[in-house]
Design an enzyme around this catalytic site. Structure first.
Site, mmCIF file in Angstrom:
data_model
loop_
_atom_site.group_PDB
_atom_site.id
_atom_site.type_symbol
_atom_site.label_atom_id
_atom_site.label_comp_id
_atom_site.label_asym_id
_atom_site.label_seq_id
_atom_site.Cartn_x
_atom_site.Cartn_y
_atom_site.Cartn_z
ATOM 1 N N ASP A 71 48.092 37.754 39.850
ATOM 2 C CA ASP A 71 49.017 37.645 38.714
ATOM 3 C C ASP A 71 50.373 38.253 39.080
ATOM 4 O O ASP A 71 51.305 38.231 38.274
ATOM 5 C CB ASP A 71 48.430 38.247 37.436
ATOM 6 C CG ASP A 71 48.079 39.711 37.581
ATOM 7 O OD1 ASP A 71 48.273 40.285 38.668
ATOM 8 O OD2 ASP A 71 47.607 40.299 36.580
ATOM 9 N N SER A 72 50.504 38.718 40.342
ATOM 10 C CA SER A 72 51.833 39.025 40.880
ATOM 11 C C SER A 72 52.686 37.763 40.876
ATOM 12 O O SER A 72 53.907 37.841 41.039
ATOM 13 C CB SER A 72 51.729 39.595 42.294
ATOM 14 O OG SER A 72 50.952 38.756 43.123
ATOM 15 N N ASP A 110 43.206 35.864 39.865
ATOM 16 C CA ASP A 110 43.278 36.989 38.936
ATOM 17 C C ASP A 110 43.019 36.537 37.507
ATOM 18 O O ASP A 110 43.554 35.514 37.062
ATOM 19 C CB ASP A 110 44.692 37.597 38.962
ATOM 20 C CG ASP A 110 44.736 38.913 39.726
ATOM 21 O OD1 ASP A 110 43.703 39.613 39.780
ATOM 22 O OD2 ASP A 110 45.813 39.225 40.273
ATOM 23 N N LYS A 140 39.260 37.977 40.111
ATOM 24 C CA LYS A 140 39.536 39.407 40.242
ATOM 25 C C LYS A 140 39.930 39.946 38.873
ATOM 26 O O LYS A 140 40.616 39.249 38.117
ATOM 27 C CB LYS A 140 40.647 39.658 41.261
ATOM 28 C CG LYS A 140 41.022 41.141 41.383
ATOM 29 C CD LYS A 140 41.878 41.438 42.600
ATOM 30 C CE LYS A 140 43.342 41.186 42.441
ATOM 31 N NZ LYS A 140 44.018 41.913 41.354
ATOM 32 N N GLU A 142 41.022 43.874 36.786
ATOM 33 C CA GLU A 142 41.420 45.268 36.985
ATOM 34 C C GLU A 142 40.525 46.210 36.180
ATOM 35 O O GLU A 142 40.040 45.862 35.113
ATOM 36 C CB GLU A 142 42.888 45.456 36.557
ATOM 37 C CG GLU A 142 43.853 44.669 37.433
ATOM 38 C CD GLU A 142 45.324 44.917 37.097
ATOM 39 O OE1 GLU A 142 45.634 45.749 36.209
ATOM 40 O OE2 GLU A 142 46.174 44.275 37.748
ATOM 41 N N GLU A 208 44.577 49.933 45.211
ATOM 42 C CA GLU A 208 46.041 49.824 45.264
ATOM 43 C C GLU A 208 46.693 51.190 45.104
ATOM 44 O O GLU A 208 46.400 51.932 44.147
ATOM 45 C CB GLU A 208 46.554 48.860 44.175
ATOM 46 C CG GLU A 208 48.076 48.725 44.208
ATOM 47 C CD GLU A 208 48.637 47.520 43.471
ATOM 48 O OE1 GLU A 208 47.847 46.689 42.965
ATOM 49 O OE2 GLU A 208 49.873 47.407 43.404
#
Ligand code: KIV
EC number: 2.1.2.11
Length: 291
Positions: A71-72, A110, A140, A142, A208
């Site tokens: 999602d970057s 993501d 993925k 978080e 990260e």
């Protein structure tokens, strides 16, 4: 869409009878089982982000075994300031393009902010969309302990999950962009988060922006691979955002980024050369014309 070249295996340094994730001989899609075997062999591997079919096809041909439709994309592709506004529909569209552009890499997408925080059922609905409509091989999300129920249900439902702990950019409004895991209490929490996602069934975990020594300790303590970004040299894998790694992102880069090219300069120079040719009448010439 134009057919993109199918993946070819990267040839350098074949290791371990050609089974290596990078440099191995296989032309089929990499699976999460291949990732688990790489950890058993002690093999390190690279992951890059990708947000479109063309770029993904370049990385696939280069032999990058795992690509993350991160999602970057929010910052690097869609023009948002953070990852927070990215939607599930946007992630689905970008992920489908990356899948179409590749033939070998495992594609991980993501789950964007707001698409899994309500609970496991929402996470399953969102992940199912990415798997069915985009064709990704894994998702993925978080969060460590706080996301373990979501991970459990996805894995039980047959959807491989890569977890992401340490700095979690979707929580930027709560935590900012700061190194995580500094100090005894924070380090213990990171270790608990890592254990929680492994126990929930995640096949890998991104670390990260955490101190290198702590990332090494997490890596030693898990049987699933760790994927570092700003986490030192001792994680099992390394990921970089492709626009950072190739020097396309403008402005200052975080310390952990290594630039392997200066695409922003190259593209800007090429655009100026084209503009000058057009304005000065040097393009097109006879060889570019049809009759
Ligand atoms: O969205 C992303 O690109 C990521 C990587 C930085 C791991 O989550």
């Amino acid at each position: 869409m134009t057919q993109l070249p199918a993946a070819q295996s990267a040839s350098p340094r074949p290791a371990d009878g050609g089974r290596a994730l990078y440099g191995g001989k296989s032309n089929r899609r990499i699976t999460v089982r291949d990732i688990a075997l790489a950890k058993e062999r002690g093999e390190k591997w690279p992951m890059l982000t990708a947000y479109d079919a063309m770029t993904a096809s370049v990385f696939d041909e280069a032999g990058i075994p795992v690509m993350l439709v991160g999602d970057s994309a929010g910052n690097c592709h869609l023009g948002y300031d953070t990852t927070v506004p990215v939607t599930l529909d946007e992630m689905t569209m970008l992920s489908a393009a990356v899948v179409r552009g590749t033939g070998r890499a495992l594609i991980v997408a993501d789950l964007p902010f707001g698409s899994y925080q309500e609970g496991p059922v929402q996470a399953l609905r969102s992940a199912t969309k990415l798997v069915k409509e985009a064709g990704v091989g894994a998702v993925k999300l978080e969060g460590g302990e706080r996301s373990h129920r979501q991970i459990e249900l996805l894995v039980e439902s047959g959807i491989p999950v890569m977890a992401h702990i340490g700095l979690t950019p979707q929580s930027v409004n709560a935590m900012g962009y700061r190194v995580q895991g500094r100090g005894e209490e924070a380090a213990q929490q990171l270790l608990r988060d890592a254990k929680a996602v492994q126990d929930a069934g995640a096949f890998a975990v991104v670390l990260e922006l955490v101190p290198a020594e702590l990332a090494a300790e997490v890596t030693r303590s898990l049987h699933i691979p760790t994927v570092g970004i700003g986490a030192g040299p001792d994680t099992d894998a390394q990921v970089l955002v492709w626009t950072d790694m190739l020097g396309l992102t403008g402005g200052r880069m975080p310390k952990f980024v290594k630039k392997y090219a200066e695409l922003r300069q190259v593209m800007g120079d090429a655009a100026k050369a084209f503009a000058e040719d057009v304005v000065g009448g040097a393009f097109p010439q006879e060889e570019h014309s049809v009759h």
